[in-house]
Each structure stands twice: as structure tokens, then as C-alpha cells.
Design a protein around this motif. Structure first.
Motif, PDB file in Angstrom:
ATOM      1  N   ILE A 208       0.759  -1.402   0.004  1.00  0.00           N
ATOM      2  CA  ILE A 208      -0.036  -0.402   0.251  1.00  0.00           C
ATOM      3  C   ILE A 208       0.649   1.133  -0.017  1.00  0.00           C
ATOM      4  O   ILE A 208       1.612   1.774   0.875  1.00  0.00           O
ATOM      5  CB  ILE A 208      -0.658   0.335   1.290  1.00  0.00           C
ATOM      6  N   SER A 209       1.095   2.194  -0.810  1.00  0.00           N
ATOM      7  CA  SER A 209       1.479   2.970  -1.511  1.00  0.00           C
ATOM      8  C   SER A 209       0.979   4.281  -1.659  1.00  0.00           C
ATOM      9  O   SER A 209       1.331   6.091  -1.616  1.00  0.00           O
ATOM     10  CB  SER A 209       2.706   2.944  -2.006  1.00  0.00           C
ATOM     11  N   HIS A 210      -0.612   5.082  -1.666  1.00  0.00           N
ATOM     12  CA  HIS A 210      -1.284   5.956  -1.653  1.00  0.00           C
ATOM     13  C   HIS A 210      -2.383   5.723  -0.737  1.00  0.00           C
ATOM     14  O   HIS A 210      -3.347   4.186  -0.148  1.00  0.00           O
ATOM     15  CB  HIS A 210      -1.953   5.958  -3.436  1.00  0.00           C
ATOM     16  N   VAL A 211      -3.279   6.900  -0.983  1.00  0.00           N
ATOM     17  CA  VAL A 211      -4.521   7.112   0.041  1.00  0.00           C
ATOM     18  C   VAL A 211      -5.263   7.518  -0.473  1.00  0.00           C
ATOM     19  O   VAL A 211      -4.386   9.501  -0.845  1.00  0.00           O
ATOM     20  CB  VAL A 211      -4.802   7.033   1.450  1.00  0.00           C
ATOM     21  N   GLY A 212      -6.373   7.610  -0.195  1.00  0.00           N
ATOM     22  CA  GLY A 212      -7.730   8.948  -0.926  1.00  0.00           C
ATOM     23  C   GLY A 212      -8.694   8.979   0.098  1.00  0.00           C
ATOM     24  O   GLY A 212      -9.409   8.002   1.252  1.00  0.00           O
ATOM     25  N   ILE A 213      -9.282  10.548   0.061  1.00  0.00           N
ATOM     26  CA  ILE A 213     -10.978  10.734   0.666  1.00  0.00           C
ATOM     27  C   ILE A 213     -11.804  10.174  -0.575  1.00  0.00           C
ATOM     28  O   ILE A 213     -11.986  10.890  -1.254  1.00  0.00           O
ATOM     29  CB  ILE A 213     -10.973  11.671   1.633  1.00  0.00           C
ATOM     30  N   VAL A 214     -12.848   9.431  -0.254  1.00  0.00           N
ATOM     31  CA  VAL A 214     -13.856   9.437  -0.622  1.00  0.00           C
ATOM     32  C   VAL A 214     -14.641  10.324  -1.544  1.00  0.00           C
ATOM     33  O   VAL A 214     -14.905  10.952   0.036  1.00  0.00           O
ATOM     34  CB  VAL A 214     -14.030   7.966  -0.141  1.00  0.00           C
ATOM     35  N   LEU A 215     -14.800  10.713  -1.776  1.00  0.00           N
ATOM     36  CA  LEU A 215     -15.910  12.413  -2.316  1.00  0.00           C
ATOM     37  C   LEU A 215     -17.553  10.894  -2.049  1.00  0.00           C
ATOM     38  O   LEU A 215     -17.714   9.955  -2.397  1.00  0.00           O
ATOM     39  CB  LEU A 215     -15.412  12.659  -3.191  1.00  0.00           C
ATOM     40  N   ASN A 216     -18.471  12.224  -2.898  1.00  0.00           N
ATOM     41  CA  ASN A 216     -19.747  11.967  -3.321  1.00  0.00           C
ATOM     42  C   ASN A 216     -19.650  11.439  -4.628  1.00  0.00           C
ATOM     43  O   ASN A 216     -18.117  11.902  -5.300  1.00  0.00           O
ATOM     44  CB  ASN A 216     -20.747  12.977  -3.128  1.00  0.00           C
ATOM     45  N   ASP A 217     -20.645  10.403  -4.922  1.00  0.00           N
ATOM     46  CA  ASP A 217     -20.687   9.878  -6.339  1.00  0.00           C
ATOM     47  C   ASP A 217     -19.214   9.530  -7.312  1.00  0.00           C
ATOM     48  O   ASP A 217     -19.035  10.284  -8.482  1.00  0.00           O
ATOM     49  CB  ASP A 217     -21.084  11.574  -7.638  1.00  0.00           C
ATOM     50  N   TYR A 218     -18.732   8.780  -6.480  1.00  0.00           N
ATOM     51  CA  TYR A 218     -17.413   7.725  -6.644  1.00  0.00           C
ATOM     52  C   TYR A 218     -16.390   9.087  -7.885  1.00  0.00           C
ATOM     53  O   TYR A 218     -16.080   8.279  -8.382  1.00  0.00           O
ATOM     54  CB  TYR A 218     -17.982   6.967  -8.085  1.00  0.00           C
ATOM     55  N   ASN A 219     -16.312   9.775  -6.251  1.00  0.00           N
ATOM     56  CA  ASN A 219     -14.814  10.246  -6.597  1.00  0.00           C
ATOM     57  C   ASN A 219     -14.648  10.631  -5.439  1.00  0.00           C
ATOM     58  O   ASN A 219     -14.743   9.588  -4.484  1.00  0.00           O
ATOM     59  CB  ASN A 219     -15.599  12.272  -7.102  1.00  0.00           C
ATOM     60  N   ILE A 220     -12.834  10.856  -5.621  1.00  0.00           N
ATOM     61  CA  ILE A 220     -12.097  10.666  -4.740  1.00  0.00           C
ATOM     62  C   ILE A 220     -11.064  12.173  -4.322  1.00  0.00           C
ATOM     63  O   ILE A 220     -10.638  12.273  -5.746  1.00  0.00           O
ATOM     64  CB  ILE A 220     -11.047   9.424  -4.531  1.00  0.00           C
ATOM     65  N   ILE A 221     -10.178  12.476  -3.385  1.00  0.00           N
ATOM     66  CA  ILE A 221      -9.528  13.604  -3.261  1.00  0.00           C
ATOM     67  C   ILE A 221      -8.499  12.946  -2.808  1.00  0.00           C
ATOM     68  O   ILE A 221      -7.977  12.369  -1.691  1.00  0.00           O
ATOM     69  CB  ILE A 221     -10.395  14.895  -2.432  1.00  0.00           C
ATOM     70  N   HIS A 222      -7.123  12.948  -3.457  1.00  0.00           N
ATOM     71  CA  HIS A 222      -5.957  12.659  -2.712  1.00  0.00           C
ATOM     72  C   HIS A 222      -4.828  13.390  -3.716  1.00  0.00           C
ATOM     73  O   HIS A 222      -5.044  14.650  -4.164  1.00  0.00           O
ATOM     74  CB  HIS A 222      -6.220  11.413  -3.659  1.00  0.00           C
ATOM     75  N   VAL A 223      -3.611  13.263  -3.626  1.00  0.00           N
ATOM     76  CA  VAL A 223      -2.552  13.836  -4.054  1.00  0.00           C
ATOM     77  C   VAL A 223      -2.022  13.151  -4.662  1.00  0.00           C
ATOM     78  O   VAL A 223      -0.749  12.257  -4.827  1.00  0.00           O
ATOM     79  CB  VAL A 223      -1.481  14.071  -2.686  1.00  0.00           C
ATOM     80  N   HIS A 224      -1.650  13.670  -6.179  1.00  0.00           N
ATOM     81  CA  HIS A 224      -1.022  12.796  -6.807  1.00  0.00           C
ATOM     82  C   HIS A 224      -0.605  14.356  -8.262  1.00  0.00           C
ATOM     83  O   HIS A 224      -1.250  15.119  -8.905  1.00  0.00           O
ATOM     84  CB  HIS A 224      -2.184  11.789  -8.236  1.00  0.00           C
ATOM     85  N   GLY A 225       0.657  15.023  -7.891  1.00  0.00           N
ATOM     86  CA  GLY A 225       1.087  16.210  -8.181  1.00  0.00           C
ATOM     87  C   GLY A 225       0.556  17.526  -7.765  1.00  0.00           C
ATOM     88  O   GLY A 225       1.363  18.103  -7.289  1.00  0.00           O
TER      89      GLY A 225
END
Length: 256
Positions: A208-225
């Protein structure tokens, strides 16, 4: 046992005891810690908030007594709620502090380190917040640039982002993604997830090398760049800008 506290805005926490060593995290203003080993120029420390260990320059913190350490630990925790703000000491000298800085022994706009009093007039976060508030805090970091080991809106990594968002909502996560993945309750299907849950992603070796926060409507907020919003599906994260998946989904976990 020796104890210390960060009295500067943002201090690097390094893997080894020299300036060119990898920055594995950051110590923000007001974070206190135990000193595992004090050398001539560097100290190996363990942060009280998440037990994370690393090396900090001796010039970038001050020692505190055992009594002060426990007083801060036992006191209700308060955090700065502005992206960037400042505190002033009794000489009207300014120290800038980033979002999520600790405000030790905060009371009525005043905080204290080693009997020195500081004034902070900005927004303060202190209570556990409902799960719905996680997204509001997360959006504060949108477009923050990626920085390995970073924990602020001026540079942040994926697990630093999730840890700081949860911290500002009153919850404790470990520092690294693989550590955070040991917390919480596993969800069997993506359809079971709610906004505020954490999605974890692994690399080609299954780590496991990455994590993000689940949003509404099958979106995600995360850090990539940068801190960004992408689409989350059963395969992983789909980046519409480049029209391909960038991360492979491993598991989704409910933390609260």
C-alpha cells in the motif's frame, strides 16, 4: 527522558541525522515529542500525536520539562484553522504558523510554551466534527502541491493530507498510508463507502503506497502532483486529464 516542542512554523523531520537526508515528515508549530536520543547537532524524536520517529535539528526546537510535556498532553487540543496565520509573543515578534498547527495550553486567544505566552487571534479548531465535515476540511487543501513528507497547504503528500484532514476534525490517523491501512473497518464493496471514508491503493509489489478520501458520486480527493479530485471505480483512480487509471484500488476503510 527528555522532551521537546516545535517553536517554529514548519520543521523537517528527516530519516537520518543530516540536512541532506530524506524528509520523511514535518513537525508543525506546537507539536510536542519525546527525545529518544540527543546528539551534538541532531535529536531522534518520537512525536506524541502519532508516535512517528525521525531526526530533527537541535536548533529547530526547544526542550520542555516533563511536567510541561504532560500538561500539554493532558490539555484539550487546539489547532489553528487558517491556511496561514501568525502568533505574536510579548515583544510583538511574529511567528507564522500553517493550517493544523498545535496551540499548546490554548485559552482565550493565548497559548504557552515554557512559560512564554503567545497571542493567536485566528480561527481555532478543537472539537470532534461529524463525518460530513471531513470533506469541507479536505477541500481547503485543493491544489496544494505534492511534497514528499509534507503536511501543509504549501506542500503535502497523500498520507500527510489524510492525516491532517482527520486531525483537524478531531481524529488520529497514523502518518504513512500503509500504517493508516491498519486502522478502521474494511468495506466489502465500493458501493458501501461513504464520503469521508479512506481508499487505499497498492503498487506492483502489492504494498500500500497511496491513500485518498472518498467523495460523493464515486469521486476521490487525493494528492497526485497536487491535491486534486478524480474518479474512483472498482479498478482504482481514473484521471480524466490523461484518460487513464493512475492508482490500483486495494481496499476501502471506514475510519469513523
Amino acid at each position: 527522558m527528555l522532551y521537546g516542542i516545535c517553536n517554529l512554523s514548519i520543521v523537517p523531520l528527516r530519516a537520518k541525522e543530516f540536512d541532506t537526508s530524506e524528509m520523511i515528515s514535518q513537525v508543525l508549530f506546537g507539536e510536542h515529542f519525546t527525545i529518544i536520543e540527543k546528539q551534538k547537532n541532531w535529536s531522534k524524536i518520537k512525536l506524541t500525536f502519532d508516535d512517528y520517529e525521525g531526526f530533527i535539528d537541535n536548533k529547530q526546537y526547544v526542550e520542555i520539562s516533563e511536567a510541561c510535556y504532560h500538561q500539554i498532553s493532558d490539555h484539550k487540543q487546539f489547532y489553528s484553522g487558517e491556511i496561514l496565520d501568525f502568533i505574536t509573543n510579548t515583544k510583538d515578534e511574529l511567528t507564522t504558523i500553517p493550517l493544523g498547527s498545535n496551540l499548546p495550553l490554548y485559552n482565550n486567544q493565548k497559548l504557552e510554551i515554557n512559560s512564554e505566552t503567545f497571542l493567536y487571534e485566528g480561527n481555532v479548531l478543537s472539537e470532534k466534527k461529524p463525518k460530513t465535515d471531513i470533506l469541507q476540511i479536505a477541500f481547503t487543501y485543493l491544489n496544494s502541491p505534492f511534497l514528499w513528507g509534507g503536511k501543509t497547504p504549501f506542500g503535502i503528500d497523500c498520507s500527510g493530507f489524510t492525516q491532517m484532514v482527520y486531525k483537524l476534525c478531531g481524529y488520529t490517523l497514523f502518518r504513512d498510508a500503509k500504517q493508516q491501512a491498519t486502522q478502521g473497518e474494511v468495506l466489502s464493496f465500493i458501493e458501501e463507502s461513504e464520503p469521508g471514508d479512506l481508499a487505499f491503493f497498492d503498487d506492483e509489489e502489492g504494498i500500500i503506497s497511496h491513500v485518498g478520501i472518498v467523495l460523493n458520486d464515486y469521486n476521490i480527493i487525493h494528492v497526485h502532483g497536487k491535491v486534486r479530485i478524480d474518479t474512483l471505480d472498482h479498478s482504482g483512480i481514473f484521471n480524466a486529464d490523461i484518460q487513464k487509471h493512475t492508482h490500483k484500488l486495494r481496499v476501502i476503510k471506514k475510519m469513523i
